[in-house]
Scaffold this active site. Structure first.
Site, short mmCIF file in Angstrom:
data_model
loop_
_atom_site.label_atom_id
_atom_site.label_comp_id
_atom_site.label_asym_id
_atom_site.label_seq_id
_atom_site.Cartn_x
_atom_site.Cartn_y
_atom_site.Cartn_z
N GLU A 175 -11.20 -10.56 -4.71
CA GLU A 175 -9.94 -10.46 -4.43
C GLU A 175 -9.46 -11.70 -3.77
OE1 GLU A 175 -8.83 -6.30 -2.92
OE2 GLU A 175 -10.69 -6.68 -1.56
N HIS A 200 0.80 -1.15 0.06
CA HIS A 200 0.09 -0.02 0.18
C HIS A 200 0.97 1.24 -0.09
CE1 HIS A 200 -3.23 -3.01 0.97
NE2 HIS A 200 -3.75 -1.84 0.01
N ASP A 253 -4.67 -7.99 -4.41
CA ASP A 253 -4.93 -8.91 -3.39
C ASP A 253 -5.23 -10.43 -4.18
OD1 ASP A 253 -4.68 -8.02 -0.82
OD2 ASP A 253 -6.40 -6.63 -1.22
N CYS A 288 -9.35 -3.03 -10.84
CA CYS A 288 -8.88 -1.80 -10.17
C CYS A 288 -7.47 -2.30 -9.62
CB CYS A 288 -9.84 -1.19 -9.02
SG CYS A 288 -10.21 -2.44 -7.67
C1 PEP Z 1 -6.53 -4.78 -4.88
O1 PEP Z 1 -6.40 -5.70 -3.91
O2 PEP Z 1 -6.37 -4.94 -6.14
C2 PEP Z 1 -6.96 -3.36 -4.61
C3 PEP Z 1 -7.40 -2.59 -5.58
O3 PEP Z 1 -7.19 -3.06 -3.38
P1 PEP Z 1 -6.14 -2.72 -2.18
O4 PEP Z 1 -4.93 -2.45 -3.31
O5 PEP Z 1 -6.62 -1.49 -1.60
O6 PEP Z 1 -5.98 -3.86 -1.31
MG MG Z 2 -7.40 -5.29 -2.03
#
Ligand code: PEP
Ligand code: MG
Length: 609
Positions: free
Chosen positions: A454, A207, A478, A525
Site C-alpha cells: 500500500e 472508508h 492507499d 483488494c
Molecule cells: C486499500 O488501501 O486498498 C485497502 C484495501 O485497504 P483499506 O481501504 O481498508 O485501507
Molecule cells: Mg488500505
C-alpha cells in the site's frame, strides 16, 4: 475525461439543472426520499414549500422543538443554586421568551399560511424581529436582541436535534445528509431505516464510501455545501451511479428514476446468471474473484454472489461495535464461523487497520495510545498502531490461529512499509504460536502470511518482501493515496485521485513481477478491482486475484468470461507505456468497446468531466 459505461446511460434527460447537484459516486444505487439534515446550521437554512397535507406535521415538529428548548432551559435552571440570582433571572427571561407569541405564533402562521418549512419560517421571523430592533435607539433594549437570538438558536438546535435522533431511530425511511459521516455511522444507518446518505466531505475510496458500498447503501459524497442546499423534509433523488442529486424533483422526474431503477434491476437479474459460472477467460485463464467484507453477517453476500472466498476481511469493525475491544474468545468465534462457513475457500483476515480516517476518534477516546495527529494518514496508522499495542495484536493473532483449524486462513498484514515491521510481526506471531503449543491448543502451523502493498516503499522493496511471505495483496486505495500524494478522503483533491495513473499501474506491475519471481500470488483488494473499467487493466498486468465488494463480482465475472488473456496482456503493456491517466482512459475508450461490445458498445464515449 470519463469513460461512460453502457449500463449507466439510461439517464433521464429532462432533469433541469437548477436542482441538480454534482458530487462523487460514494456508493451505487438510486433512492428517492425525504432528507434529514444532521448537524444542520440554522443560519444556512434553505426555504422550501410543503404540501397542504404536510403542514400539520410541520407545525407539530416546530412545537415539539419549542417544548424541548424550554425543557432544556428549565433543566439548566434547576442546576443552578439559589446563589446565582442574576443568572437565574436571565434564564427566567429566556424561558418566557421561548414561548413568546411573536416568535411562536409568527412562525406557525408562516408555516400554515405560506406552506413554509419550520426552519425557514423561524429564520424569517427572526429577521423581522432584528429589523424592529435595528430601529430602536436605546442601547439597553437593542442589546436584548442577543437574548432573542440565543433563544431562537435553541429552537433551531432542537429542530436539528430531532434530526440527530432520526439518524439512530427513524421509523420512516429517509436519506440522511451531513458534512461527513464516519464508517461507524454508516453501519448504524443500515440498521436504522436509512435509504442512503449525502455528505460534503469524502472521496471515492474514503472508508465511509467503502462501507456504504459494501452494505449496499446508496451514497453521493463530496457535495459542495449540501447541508445548506437542502433542508429536512425535502424530497430528493439520490443517484449513486452518477453522483448526482436532484432536489425537490417533479413527479415526472421521480417516475423517470423509478424506470431507471427498474432497468438496473433487470440488469442485475441478468448478471445473476454468472454467479455459478467459473471465473475464467475465454481461453481458460482462471482468476480468483473474492470478496471484501467488513462485518460477519456479510458472509451471506459472499455466498450469494459466488465469491471464491474472502480476499479481505477488514477486521477493525469488530473492535468498535461495542465500548470495549473484543476478547480473544469472541474474535475466535467470529473468525471460526467465517472459516468454517467458507471452507475450503480461503479467508483472508487482515489484522487491525485503524487510524487515518478509520476509527481514529474512537481510539483516541479509549485507553489505547493514539494521540491527536496533525497528519493522520502518515501517522500511527495500521500495523504501526498494532506494533505499538502488541498485546492487542497478539490477542488478535491468537484468535486467528485458533480459528485456523476450521478452514483455510490467510493472515494479512496492512500497510507494511519496511522489512523490519514484517520481522517484528513475525516475531510476535512465533511467540503466539509457541504459547498455543505450550497450552496444547490446536492451530494450523502452516497458515499463509501475506502483506498488503500500500505504500511506495513496499513496492520498491517487493522483491525482498516477497521472499518472506506467502502472498501479496495490493491495497490500491492507499497505494494511490501515497504514491500520488492525494488524501483519499479529501473531496477537494478527489478529481486528482486517478487509479489509472501510469505511476500506479507501473507499481502494480512491479509488484506482480516481484511476487511471481518468488512464486507467490498477487491479489488486488482496492476498489479498482471491482470496477469493470479498471479491472481489465489489472488483469492485463497479470494479477492472480481480484477482491471486491461481493455484489460487484457477477459483473466483473461477466467481463472476465468475455476476455481473452492475450488481449488483456496487450492492454497491460500499452497502459504501462501511457504518459498519464488521460492517455490510459483514451486507450480504454478504444479497447473496451472493441472487446466488450455488449458491455461498452456504442454508448462508450469521451466526456469532459
Ligand atoms: C486499500 O488501501 O486498498 C485497502 C484495501 O485497504 P483499506 O481501504 O481498508 O485501507
Ligand atoms: Mg488500505
Amino acid at each position: 475525461m470519463t469513460l461512460k459505461r453502457r449500463r449507466t446511460s439510461h439517464k433521464p434527460s429532462a432533469v433541469h439543472d437548477q436542482q441538480t447537484l454534482y458530487g462523487l459516486c460514494g456508493s451505487p444505487g438510486i433512492v428517492v426520499g425525504k432528507v434529514v439534515v444532521v448537524h444542520h446550521h440554522p443560519e444556512k437554512t434553505r426555504r422550501y414549500t410543503l404540501q397542504t397535507d404536510e403542514l400539520p406535521a410541520e407545525v407539530e415538529r416546530f412545537q415539539a422543538a419549542v417544548t424541548r428548548a424550554e425543557k432544556e432551559l428549565l433543566e439548566l435552571k434547576n442546576q443552578f443554586s439559589k446563589g446565582f440570582a442574576e443568572a437565574l433571572s436571565i434564564l427566567d427571561s429566556h424561558i418566557q421568551m421561548v414561548q413568546d407569541a411573536m416568535i411562536i405564533e409568527g412562525t406557525i402562521t408562516l408555516i400554515e399560511q405560506d406552506g413554509l418549512n419550520a426552519e425557514w419560517a423561524l429564520s424569517h421571523i427572526l429577521g423581522d424581529i432584528r429589523a424592529k430592533f435595528d430601529r430602536i435607539q436605546d442601547v439597553y433594549i437593542k442589546d436584548r436582541f442577543a437574548d432573542i437570538e440565543y433563544v431562537v438558536s435553541l429552537i433551531f438546535g432542537q429542530l436539528a436535534g430531532q434530526q440527530q435522533d432520526l439518524l439512530s431511530a427513524t421509523d420512516k425511511p429517509v436519506i440522511v445528509v451531513s458534512d461527513d459521516f464516519s464508517p461507524e455511522d454508516t453501519l448504524r444507518m443500515q440498521a436504522n431505516n436509512v435509504l442512503g446518505f449525502l455528505t460534503e466531505k469524502g472521496g471515492l475510496t474514503s472508508h465511509t464510501s467503502i462501507v456504504a458500498r459494501s452494505l449496499g447503501l446508496p451514497a453521493v459524497v463530496g457535495l459542495d455545501k449540501i447541508t445548506s442546499k437542502c433542508t429536512t423534509g425535502e424530497t430528493v433523488i439520490l443517484d449513486g451511479f452518477s453522483g448526482r442529486v436532484y432536489l425537490s424533483p417533479t413527479r415526472d422526474q421521480q417516475k423517470q428514476f423509478s424506470e431507471y431503477r427498474r432497468q438496473h434491476r433487470v440488469f442485475s437479474d441478468e448478471l445473476a446468471g454468472y454467479i455459478h459460472l467459473a471465473s475464467e477467460t475465454l481461453d481458460g485463464l482462471r482468476i480468483r474473484l473474492s470478496a471484501n467484507i467488513e462485518v460477519l453477517h456479510e458472509m451471506q453476500a459472499v455466498q450469494k454472489y459466488g465469491a471464491e472466498g474472502i480476499g479481505l476481511f477488514r477486521s477493525e469493525f469488530d473492535y468498535f461495535q461495542q465500548a470495549e475491544p473484543p476478547d480473544e474468545h469472541s474474535l475466535c468465534a467470529g473468525y471460526s464461523k467465517l472459516l468454517a462457513g467458507l471452507a475450503p475457500d480461503p479467508v483472508t483476515i487482515r489484522t487491525l487497520d485503524v487510524g487515518g480516517d478509520k476509527f481514529a476518534a474512537r481510539i483516541r477516546n479509549s485507553d489505547l495510545s493514539l494521540e491527536y495527529e496533525r497528519n493522520p494518514a502518515l501517522g500511527l496508522r495500521s500495523i504501526r498502531f498494532s506494533l505499538k499495542e502488541p498485546e492487542l495484536l497478539m490477542t488478535q493473532l491468537r484468535a486467528m490461529l485458533r480459528a485456523s483449524v476450521h478452514g483455510r486462513l490467510r493472515l494479512l498484514l496492512p500497510m507494511i512499509s519496511s522489512f523490519n515491521e514484517l520481522r517484528q510481526v513475525k516475531h510476535l506471531l512465533q511467540e503466539v504460536m509457541a504459547g498455543l503449543e505450550r497450552a496444547n491448543i490446536p492451530f494450523d502451523p502452516d497458515v499463509e502470511i501475506g502483506i498488503m502493498i500500500e505504500v511506495p516503499s513496499a513496492v520498491v522493496m517487493a522483491d525482498t518482501l516477497a521472499a518472506e511471505v506467502d502472498f501479496f495483496s495490493i491495497g490500491t486505495n492507499d497505494l494511490i493515496q501515497y504514491s500520488l500524494a492525494i488524501d483519499r478522503g479529501n473531496e477537494s483533491v478527489a478529481h486528482m485521485y486517478e487509479p489509472l495513473h501510469p505511476a500506479v499501474l507501473r507499481m502494480i506491475s512491479q509488484t506482480v513481477s516481484a511476487g511471481h519471481a518468488q512464486g507467490i500470488e498477487v491479489a488486488i483488494c482496492g476498489e479498482m478491482a471491482g470496477d469493470v473499467v479498471t479491472a481489465p487493466v489489472l488483469l492485463g498486468l497479470g494479477v492472480d486475484e481480484l477482491s471486491m465488494r461481493p455484489s460487484a463480482i457477477p459483473h466483473v465475472k461477466r467481463l472476465l468470461r468475455h476476455s481473452c488473456s492475450r488481449q488483456l496482456a496487450e492492454l497491460g503493456v500499452l497502459a504501462l507505456k501511457c504518459a498519464d491517466g488521460v492517455e490510459v482512459r483514451n486507450l480504454l475508450t478504444r479497447y473496451l468497446p472493441t472487446y466488450y461490445p455488449e458491455e461498452f458498445g456504442d454508448q462508450c464515449r469521451n466526456v469532459n468531466s
